[in-house]
Design a protein around this motif. Sequence first.
Motif, mmCIF file in Angstrom:
data_model
loop_
_atom_site.group_PDB
_atom_site.id
_atom_site.type_symbol
_atom_site.label_atom_id
_atom_site.label_comp_id
_atom_site.label_asym_id
_atom_site.label_seq_id
_atom_site.Cartn_x
_atom_site.Cartn_y
_atom_site.Cartn_z
ATOM 1 N N ILE A 102 9.175 7.669 10.055
ATOM 2 C CA ILE A 102 8.357 6.682 9.927
ATOM 3 C C ILE A 102 8.889 6.236 8.746
ATOM 4 N N MET A 103 8.119 4.683 8.330
ATOM 5 C CA MET A 103 8.582 3.684 7.526
ATOM 6 C C MET A 103 7.750 3.389 6.963
ATOM 7 N N THR A 104 8.424 2.816 6.010
ATOM 8 C CA THR A 104 7.364 2.711 4.970
ATOM 9 C C THR A 104 7.169 0.497 5.121
ATOM 10 N N LYS B 151 4.324 11.051 7.418
ATOM 11 C CA LYS B 151 4.580 11.317 9.167
ATOM 12 C C LYS B 151 3.869 10.263 9.585
ATOM 13 N N THR B 152 4.513 10.697 10.945
ATOM 14 C CA THR B 152 3.200 10.057 11.941
ATOM 15 C C THR B 152 2.071 10.656 11.563
ATOM 16 N N GLN B 153 1.216 8.800 12.118
ATOM 17 C CA GLN B 153 -0.323 9.549 12.128
ATOM 18 C C GLN B 153 -0.810 9.963 14.046
ATOM 19 N N PHE C 209 -1.934 4.068 2.308
ATOM 20 C CA PHE C 209 -2.037 4.098 3.656
ATOM 21 C C PHE C 209 -1.808 5.564 3.782
ATOM 22 N N ALA C 210 -2.643 6.011 4.788
ATOM 23 C CA ALA C 210 -2.395 8.169 5.133
ATOM 24 C C ALA C 210 -0.836 8.158 5.622
ATOM 25 N N ASN C 211 -0.341 7.875 6.146
ATOM 26 C CA ASN C 211 0.787 8.192 7.063
ATOM 27 C C ASN C 211 2.140 7.948 5.924
ATOM 28 N N ILE C 212 1.968 6.891 5.493
ATOM 29 C CA ILE C 212 3.669 7.019 4.248
ATOM 30 C C ILE C 212 2.876 6.987 2.699
ATOM 31 N N VAL D 182 1.120 -1.283 -0.256
ATOM 32 C CA VAL D 182 -0.038 0.136 -0.059
ATOM 33 C C VAL D 182 0.752 1.148 0.032
ATOM 34 N N ALA D 183 1.874 1.338 0.571
ATOM 35 C CA ALA D 183 3.014 2.669 0.341
ATOM 36 C C ALA D 183 3.723 1.989 -0.900
ATOM 37 N N SER D 184 3.788 2.056 -2.069
ATOM 38 C CA SER D 184 3.898 1.116 -3.355
ATOM 39 C C SER D 184 3.599 2.330 -4.392
#
Length: 558
Positions: A531-533, A490-492, A272-275, A198-200
């Motif tokens: 933040i990590m992906t 960013k962190t959620q 995802f909205a954080n990454i 989902v981060a791709s």
Amino acid sequence: MLTDIEIAQHAAMLPIAEIAAKIGVPSDALELYGKYKAKFSEDFLRSVENRKDGKLILVTAINPTPAGEGKTTVSVGLGQAMNKIGKNAVLALREPSLGPVFGIKGGAAGGGYSQVVPMEDINLHFTGDMHALTAANNLLCAVLDNHIQQGNELNIDVRRILIKRCLDMNDRALRNIVIGLGGKINGVPREDSFQITVASEVMAILCLSSDLMNLKKRLGNILVAYRCDGTPVYARDLNVQGAMAVLLKDAVKPNLVQTLENTPVIMHGGPFANIAHGCNSLRATKLALKLADYTITEAGFGSDLGAEKFFDIKCRFGGLKPSCVVLVATIRALKYNGGVPRGELDAENIDALNKGIGNLKKHIENMRSFGLPVVVALNHFATDTDAEIRFIEDFCARMNVPHAFADVFLRGGEGGRELAQIVCRTIEEQDGAAQFAPLYDETLPIREKLAVIAGRIYGADGVDYTTQAEKDIREIEALGADRLPVCVAKTQYSLSDNPALLGRPEHFRITVRSLRLSAGAGFIVALTGDIMTMPGLPKAPAALKIDIDETGRIEGLF
């Protein structure tokens, strides 16, 4: 009390063709995936393009907490309630990722009596979209490594490969790896890494593409590496975009399912909205707008992440004009933001509520900064006391923001009637008056765009850049790609980039540690803080509670 899965398993679902008929979709426009799931045909998608759009409602929330806010539950409940009050409404939601399903967060199909069904299918393999995205992304990676193995005609610098492999599962062991070991026949050894599907960028491309050919073009624009002379290499240089598009030819079509109360749901895409940019596909939202008078969609996590990206990226690219924002909060979450430990949230605490209310206030201000009316939806819990409810009502009155307590978890659409009526009334009163506009001009320099987001949305005093981030900006500028929107990772859990800073933090700065160009998606990703992906699993992942019996009945899935 029944669990979410038990409620879903008792659902009286209608055949998906009957759900489609409710919104004027003929059965021959569907590509069936069993009895209760379907995709829309390309012919039908083209046939509705010139229809008039309905009203678009975005559901977002305050910063998430372990107490839970129930944003998807409220979204589903609002959609069901709209139909109960006689409105033609359709939901446009994201698909769940397997990572959180087997990790800690849970699925993305709502909860209680406000769920999307068939819940087990949706939270697991659904129609195969996630797997197709994973395969397309990893095909690109495999072709790239094979090109290097077979002579490296493009003179790719193996130290400057940007594309990452992906997997739709939380697996921290794959964050940093070495591939190509075992001798010459097994490839060229190099450092590599995985991110969650989902981060791709492939996921982002799917969600922002207008059709299959636009998808193929965007796939070709993915920046995958640099040559030894410093010039860029794109996926199209490897001539792999066609094969990737083949893998995604069905995944690009939106899916149709239903709620427990048989409200139509178009579910498609799931970044995802954080990454990532945290919104369902543009195709799904646009289709819903053509089929209903009211489209209810959501953006991930708090308004500082998903909603900001919905407005500044998705609406900008798609020409969308939202009519209203529904901002979800809970009294429990506001007390948590006020410093109350998770285990003590059931007790009345007006002081903590007063401290935590700043988080809600900031999110209201953020949404109004886009020129849109805001309705606060308080997801109701049995532990909410009369004094706490009065406090919230007084606060909303002072903010001049309409609000409603929603009891959709226990009562479904019936528990959201007041919210639906207030949302409709707000849209009617503001019709033509809402002056939606993105927050910034995308042609501004990168640092200026980040300064606007950090200052106006997060409330930061400024932005700091690491040496790597400065280098990344120079490289993006050299490619002439700096005039694109920015997607902040960013962190959620906080308005800042520090998850420990709850409530409405002040006197802080945001640190951008690196940036990367998502040329195919059409935006620049800025990674902040830690933040990590690729997420990891918790000590006791949800997977340990999930099981299946001899009849095929799934247990423990929420």
